[in-house]
Structure formats: structure tokens, C-alpha cells
Design an enzyme around this catalytic site. Structure first.
Site, PDB file in Angstrom:
ATOM      1  N   HIS A   1      14.206  41.792  17.127  1.00 18.45           N
ATOM      2  CA  HIS A   1      13.610  40.493  16.132  1.00 18.45           C
ATOM      3  C   HIS A   1      14.825  40.457  15.106  1.00 18.45           C
ATOM      4  O   HIS A   1      15.968  40.299  15.496  1.00 18.45           O
ATOM      5  CB  HIS A   1      12.332  41.044  15.425  1.00 18.45           C
ATOM      6  CG  HIS A   1      11.475  39.894  14.930  1.00 18.45           C
ATOM      7  ND1 HIS A   1      12.026  38.716  14.932  1.00 18.45           N
ATOM      8  CD2 HIS A   1      10.633  40.069  14.142  1.00 18.45           C
ATOM      9  CE1 HIS A   1      11.180  37.971  13.932  1.00 18.45           C
ATOM     10  NE2 HIS A   1      10.436  38.796  13.395  1.00 18.45           N
TER      11      HIS A   1
ATOM     12  N   HIS B   1      15.528  34.084  23.576  1.00 18.77           N
ATOM     13  CA  HIS B   1      14.365  34.025  22.602  1.00 18.77           C
ATOM     14  C   HIS B   1      13.095  33.913  23.478  1.00 18.77           C
ATOM     15  O   HIS B   1      13.191  33.188  24.540  1.00 18.77           O
ATOM     16  CB  HIS B   1      14.528  32.796  21.947  1.00 18.77           C
ATOM     17  CG  HIS B   1      13.740  32.653  20.680  1.00 18.77           C
ATOM     18  ND1 HIS B   1      12.654  32.275  20.566  1.00 18.77           N
ATOM     19  CD2 HIS B   1      14.032  33.063  19.094  1.00 18.77           C
ATOM     20  CE1 HIS B   1      12.246  32.178  19.340  1.00 18.77           C
ATOM     21  NE2 HIS B   1      13.090  32.831  18.590  1.00 18.77           N
TER      22      HIS B   1
ATOM     23  N   ASP C   1      20.565  34.774  15.400  1.00 19.71           N
ATOM     24  CA  ASP C   1      21.237  36.197  14.997  1.00 19.71           C
ATOM     25  C   ASP C   1      22.698  36.234  15.483  1.00 19.71           C
ATOM     26  O   ASP C   1      23.360  37.039  15.051  1.00 19.71           O
ATOM     27  CB  ASP C   1      20.144  37.235  15.496  1.00 19.71           C
ATOM     28  CG  ASP C   1      18.982  37.449  14.715  1.00 19.71           C
ATOM     29  OD1 ASP C   1      19.072  37.131  13.314  1.00 19.71           O
ATOM     30  OD2 ASP C   1      18.011  37.995  15.109  1.00 19.71           O
TER      31      ASP C   1
HETATM   32  N1  ACO Z   1      20.963  39.370  27.033  1.00 21.10           N
HETATM   33  C1  ACO Z   1      20.904  39.574  28.470  1.00 21.10           C
HETATM   34  N2  ACO Z   1      19.893  39.406  29.191  1.00 21.10           N
HETATM   35  C2  ACO Z   1      18.706  39.114  28.372  1.00 21.10           C
HETATM   36  C3  ACO Z   1      18.721  38.830  27.187  1.00 21.10           C
HETATM   37  C4  ACO Z   1      19.971  39.265  26.317  1.00 21.10           C
HETATM   38  N3  ACO Z   1      20.068  38.793  25.090  1.00 21.10           N
HETATM   39  N4  ACO Z   1      17.508  38.543  26.718  1.00 21.10           N
HETATM   40  C5  ACO Z   1      17.033  38.452  27.743  1.00 21.10           C
HETATM   41  N5  ACO Z   1      17.483  38.738  28.717  1.00 21.10           N
HETATM   42  C6  ACO Z   1      16.991  38.827  30.094  1.00 21.10           C
HETATM   43  C7  ACO Z   1      16.313  40.253  30.275  1.00 21.10           C
HETATM   44  O1  ACO Z   1      17.077  41.270  30.776  1.00 21.10           O
HETATM   45  C8  ACO Z   1      15.045  39.692  31.534  1.00 21.10           C
HETATM   46  O2  ACO Z   1      15.802  39.856  32.583  1.00 21.10           O
HETATM   47  P1  ACO Z   1      15.245  39.915  34.140  1.00 21.10           P
HETATM   48  O3  ACO Z   1      14.237  38.824  34.233  1.00 21.10           O
HETATM   49  O4  ACO Z   1      16.153  40.073  35.075  1.00 21.10           O
HETATM   50  O5  ACO Z   1      14.276  41.417  33.842  1.00 21.10           O
HETATM   51  C9  ACO Z   1      15.077  38.228  31.358  1.00 21.10           C
HETATM   52  O6  ACO Z   1      16.229  37.829  30.578  1.00 21.10           O
HETATM   53  C10 ACO Z   1      13.686  38.112  30.130  1.00 21.10           C
HETATM   54  O7  ACO Z   1      13.782  38.887  29.182  1.00 21.10           O
HETATM   55  P2  ACO Z   1      12.548  39.560  28.103  1.00 21.10           P
HETATM   56  O8  ACO Z   1      13.080  40.534  27.224  1.00 21.10           O
HETATM   57  O9  ACO Z   1      11.407  39.916  29.130  1.00 21.10           O
HETATM   58  O10 ACO Z   1      12.122  38.175  27.584  1.00 21.10           O
HETATM   59  P3  ACO Z   1      11.566  38.060  26.272  1.00 21.10           P
HETATM   60  O11 ACO Z   1      11.004  36.816  26.195  1.00 21.10           O
HETATM   61  O12 ACO Z   1      10.576  39.182  26.122  1.00 21.10           O
HETATM   62  O13 ACO Z   1      12.797  38.145  25.201  1.00 21.10           O
HETATM   63  C11 ACO Z   1      14.104  38.785  23.431  1.00 21.10           C
HETATM   64  C12 ACO Z   1      13.008  37.658  24.052  1.00 21.10           C
HETATM   65  C13 ACO Z   1      13.202  39.917  23.091  1.00 21.10           C
HETATM   66  C14 ACO Z   1      14.433  38.027  21.838  1.00 21.10           C
HETATM   67  C15 ACO Z   1      15.060  38.850  24.295  1.00 21.10           C
HETATM   68  O14 ACO Z   1      15.867  37.580  24.528  1.00 21.10           O
HETATM   69  C16 ACO Z   1      16.243  39.982  23.766  1.00 21.10           C
HETATM   70  O15 ACO Z   1      15.984  41.019  23.772  1.00 21.10           O
HETATM   71  N6  ACO Z   1      17.194  39.429  22.958  1.00 21.10           N
HETATM   72  C17 ACO Z   1      18.410  40.113  22.254  1.00 21.10           C
HETATM   73  C18 ACO Z   1      17.792  40.650  21.132  1.00 21.10           C
HETATM   74  C19 ACO Z   1      17.769  39.417  20.194  1.00 21.10           C
HETATM   75  O16 ACO Z   1      18.671  38.583  19.915  1.00 21.10           O
HETATM   76  N7  ACO Z   1      16.631  39.296  19.434  1.00 21.10           N
HETATM   77  C20 ACO Z   1      16.620  38.390  18.253  1.00 21.10           C
HETATM   78  C21 ACO Z   1      15.529  37.162  18.792  1.00 21.10           C
HETATM   79  S1  ACO Z   1      15.583  35.811  17.551  1.00 21.10           S
HETATM   80  C22 ACO Z   1      14.842  36.613  16.140  1.00 21.10           C
HETATM   81  O17 ACO Z   1      13.871  37.377  16.306  1.00 21.10           O
HETATM   82  C23 ACO Z   1      15.099  36.184  14.789  1.00 21.10           C
END
Ligand code: ACO
Length: 382
Positions: free
Chosen positions: A223, A262, A319
Site C-alpha cells: 500500500h 493496483h 507510488d
Molecule cells: N509487479 C509484478 N507483477 C505484479 C505486480 C507488480 N507490481 N502487481 C501484480 N502483479 C501480478 C501478480 O504477481 C499476480 O500474478 P499471477 O496472476 O501470475 O499470480 C497478478 O499480477 C495479480 O496480482 P495480485 O497481487 O494478486 O493483485 P492485487 O489486486 O492483490 O494487487 C497490488 C494489487 C497489491 C497493489 C499489487 O499490484 C502489488 O503488489 N503491487 C506492488 C506494490 C504497490 O505498488 N503497491 C501500491 C499500490 S497503490 C497504493 O496503495 C497507494
């Protein structure tokens, strides 16, 4: 109710309330606060005005703006006990931990801390939003072994923050950039930290308790902590020409790239687009460090979009570009997430005040998968 209920992992796609504060259109990549687009607000407004808008539901007139600025300014100074606490602990813990603790200390200095009337909660909101900026500036000073700088009541919110952090009046362009960053971070519907605030507040815990919960939730790198993590990654990449290999290797190792993806946006986060625009305009004439960071950020963004944009809906979020922009105004990396909290405190308070108008305890269910009716065996016989 039966055990056949669908589990929405991560509460994805679940609506838990109605709200008139914020609209996130994750498909079109649009964001509105109280009906005003984020593009319109970041171009024309400032953080105080946006805070008024979030709390009151309308833009202020001149008199209302003046009075609101005065009330924010009046709340800025920090109690001695808190300044001592910050001096003692700012180098021992992450600034988010110090900020969270300071927010939970605020009732000690507030005669109406446990008055839960809407009027008192509104005044407490102003107190929290105003004081959190001073707390973060004081943390920044203490981490740099510098003494506390008292607020200057003649300055606006962003300008005063930079003054309290650096001990000198900032250049107007620094104030403008910070104001925009604060506006962009101020609100985002029921994100994890706002939901955390509302879960705590729905038990009728007081506003300080609810905001403390929000600060705890914001810290995580999935987050609000992603901004610091994204900048750390850019420093680890080191040189622009290393970018592609670093990202390819990280993805091959199934690592997440911080600042991308996201839960709601399946397209470019409109806040990231605005911040990227600022970063592009900063590139020339600035420090070597900033140029390097910008080039790394642009190359990483291009590659990530090629690899995961259309195919997986993973695009830059707010971010990703924030770090280099904060670097351009001299904000240390460890203060990025605390500054996010400073901005988001206005959205947190607006949501809490709105939810309390029609409060219902938040209490979801979990599907039990363990055993039942096990015989109790005495400890010596296990
Ligand atoms: N880099 C690479 N792969 C990613 C990323 C990323 N940043 N984000 C998601 N994925 C991939 C996951 O590995 C997953 O792959 P799979 O289907 O092969 O297993 C798929 O995309 C879905 O990802 P989830 O984490 O299950 O999706 P969710 O909706 O829970 O994710 C989140 C949202 C937590 C923001 C995620 O994209 C992430 O971890 N991003 C990196 C952290 C980040 O930048 N957070 C800030 C968000 S904005 C905010 O809160 C202000």
C-alpha cells in the site's frame, strides 16, 4: 446463512457502504474528489482547499477558506512531550512507527479527545490533519540531528511543512510541487488504510484510534510503503542502462515491481500520469541524481507496460514516480510514506465522519475449515 458463501479473497469487488466522497473509475483511469476531477484539482487548487472540500463536501468561499486556514494554522504546534518523544525515538524506528505512535498520543493533549459529537470530531480532524504534518517535519529534523522548528502561522500548509523540515522558507516551486503531491495523495475511496480507519471507527473507537489504525495499515509496501520501496529499487538499479536487466531478472524471479499494479485501476493510474508529467518537466537543469532516477523510472515504466500493461492490466500506480519528485524537493526517502499519511489523513477523517453518520459495526465472516468436537486431552498425555 450457509457455508456455500462465495469468498471474495482480499474483499475484491465487495461494496461495504455508500459514500459521496470519492469516485475511482478503474477502467477509464479517472479519479474524482466530491465530483471534481483530480486533474482539475491538482491544476487549480491547494491541499488546504482540497481538505475543506473533502470534509465539507463543497469548495469554500473566501471567508470559509480564510477561517479554515486559520484553524489549521492554530493547530500546528506540537506539545513539548511529543517533541521529546520524537527526539528520543526518531532514529530508532521507521518514521511511520513514530508518526503512528504520535497520533495515538494526541488524546493526551486534547481536552475533547473523547467527545464524540460531530462538532468535536470535525475539530479533531483539523487537529490531526494539521499536526500530522508538523509531526513528520519534526521526525525529519530529529533524524538529521537537528532541533525542532516551530511552525510559522503566516505560512500555508505545504509551505510550513517544508519550513519546519528545512528551517528555511522554501522556494515557491517547491511548495507547488508538494501541494500537488498532497492533493494527489489526499483521498482514494475505500483503499486498505481508509478501510482500516473505518473498521476501527465502526466499533465507536474514537477518531484518534481510527486514524492510528489507518497509519498502521498504510505502512505496508503493498500500500503506502510502495513509494519508498520503488525509490530504493531505483537506487539499487543504479544506472539507467541496468534497468531492463534488473526488471527482467526480478520478474523472472516472480518478484513484484513496487509502484506497479493496483486492485482497482486496470489502466494507467491518473495520479501517476500527473506525477510523471511533473517528473518530465523537472528533468532538465536538475541534479545528476535526479536525472539518473528519472531515466531509470522512464525505462522501467516502458518495459513494464510492454510486458504487463495490456496483458495483465499492471500499470504504474501513484507510488512509482513519487520518489524522484520528492527527491527534487529534498524529501528524504523514509519520509515518503509518512507524507502520504499526512495527505491521506484528510481522506481518512472525511470518510470516518461520513461513516459515523450512519454507523454499522464492520464484521465480515470467514469460512471455517478446521475440525470440530475434538476431545480434550490432558497436557501430560499429548
Ligand atoms: N509487479 C509484478 N507483477 C505484479 C505486480 C507488480 N507490481 N502487481 C501484480 N502483479 C501480478 C501478480 O504477481 C499476480 O500474478 P499471477 O496472476 O501470475 O499470480 C497478478 O499480477 C495479480 O496480482 P495480485 O497481487 O494478486 O493483485 P492485487 O489486486 O492483490 O494487487 C497490488 C494489487 C497489491 C497493489 C499489487 O499490484 C502489488 O503488489 N503491487 C506492488 C506494490 C504497490 O505498488 N503497491 C501500491 C499500490 S497503490 C497504493 O496503495 C497507494
Amino acid at each position: 446463512m450457509t457455508d456455500e458463501h462465495v469468498i471474495n479473497k482480499g474483499l475484491e469487488g465487495v461494496y461495504f457502504t455508500e459514500s459521496a466522497i470519492c469516485k475511482v473509475d478503474g477502467q477509464a483511469g479517472r479519479l474524482y474528489y466530491r465530483g471534481y476531477s483530480i486533474e482539475e484539482l491538482s491544476k487549480n487548487s491547494n491541499f488546504s482547499e482540497v481538505t475543506f472540500l473533502l470534509l465539507h463536501g463543497k469548495l469554500p468561499n473566501n471567508r470559509e477558506m480564510l477561517e479554515f486556514n486559520q484553524s489549521m494554522s492554530k493547530e500546528r504546534d506540537l506539545p513539548e512531550g511529543m517533541i521529546s518523544y520524537i527526539k528520543e525515538n526518531a532514529q530508532k524506528m521507521h518514521p511511520m512507527d513514530v508518526l503512528r505512535t504520535c497520533v495515538s498520543m494526541l488524546p493526551a493533549y486534547d481536552a475533547e479527545a473523547y467527545d464524540s459529537s460531530p462538532e468535536a470530531n470535525f475539530r479533531k480532524s483539523v487537529r490531526i490533519i494539521s499536526k500530522s504534518a508538523s509531526i513528520v517535519a519534526a521526525i525529519g529534523r530529529a533524524r538529521a540531528n537537528k532541533s525542532y522548528v516551530a511552525p510559522d502561522p503566516s505560512l500555508g500548509h505545504a509551505e510550513n511543512f517544508l519550513y519546519m523540515l528545512n528551517g528555511e522558507k522554501p522556494r515557491p516551486e517547491m511548495v507547488k510541487i508538494l501541494d500537488i503531491m498532497l492533493i494527489l495523495h489526499a483521498e482514494h475511496s475505500s483503499n486498505a488504510s481508509t478501510f482500516g480507519v473505518i473498521v476501527a471507527g465502526s466499533t465507536l473507537a474514537d477518531l484518534y484510534a481510527a486514524i492510528t489504525a489507518g497509519a498502521a495499515v498504510l505502512k505496508g509496501p503493498l500500500h503506502g510503503g510502495a513509494d519508498e520501496a520503488a525509490l530504493s529499487m531505483m537506487y539499487n538499479i543504479g544506472k539507467p542502462e541496468n534497468t531492463e536487466k534488473y526488471i527482467e531478472d526480478a520478474l523472472a524471479g516472480r518478484q513484484k515491481i513496487m509502484g506497479f499494479g493496483h486492485r482497482v485501476y486496470k489502466t494507467y493510474d491518473p495520479r501517476a500520469r500527473i506525477i510523471k508529467g511533473y517528473l518530465e518537466s523537472l528533468q532538465t537543469g536538475n541534479s545528476e541524481e535526479l536525472k539518473t532516477l528519472s531515466q531509470i523510472a522512464m525505462r522501467a515504466e516502458k518495459l513494464m507496460i510492454e510486458k504487463l500493461g495490456a496483458s495483465k492490466g499492471i500499470w504504474p500506480n501513484i507510488d512509482f514516480f513519487s520518489g524522484p519528485v520528492y527527491v527534487s524537493i529534498g524529501i528524504p526517502k523514509e519520509l515518503f510514506t509518512p507524507l502520504f499519511a499526512v495527505a491521506r489523513s484528510s481522506g481518512w477523517c472525511a470518510h470516518m465522519l461520513e461513516y459515523w453518520q450512519n454507523n454499522r459495526l464492520l464484521r465480515p465472516l470467514e469460512k471455517y475449515t478446521g475440525q470440530l468436537d475434538l476431545p480434550y486431552v490432558e497436557i501430560g498425555k499429548r
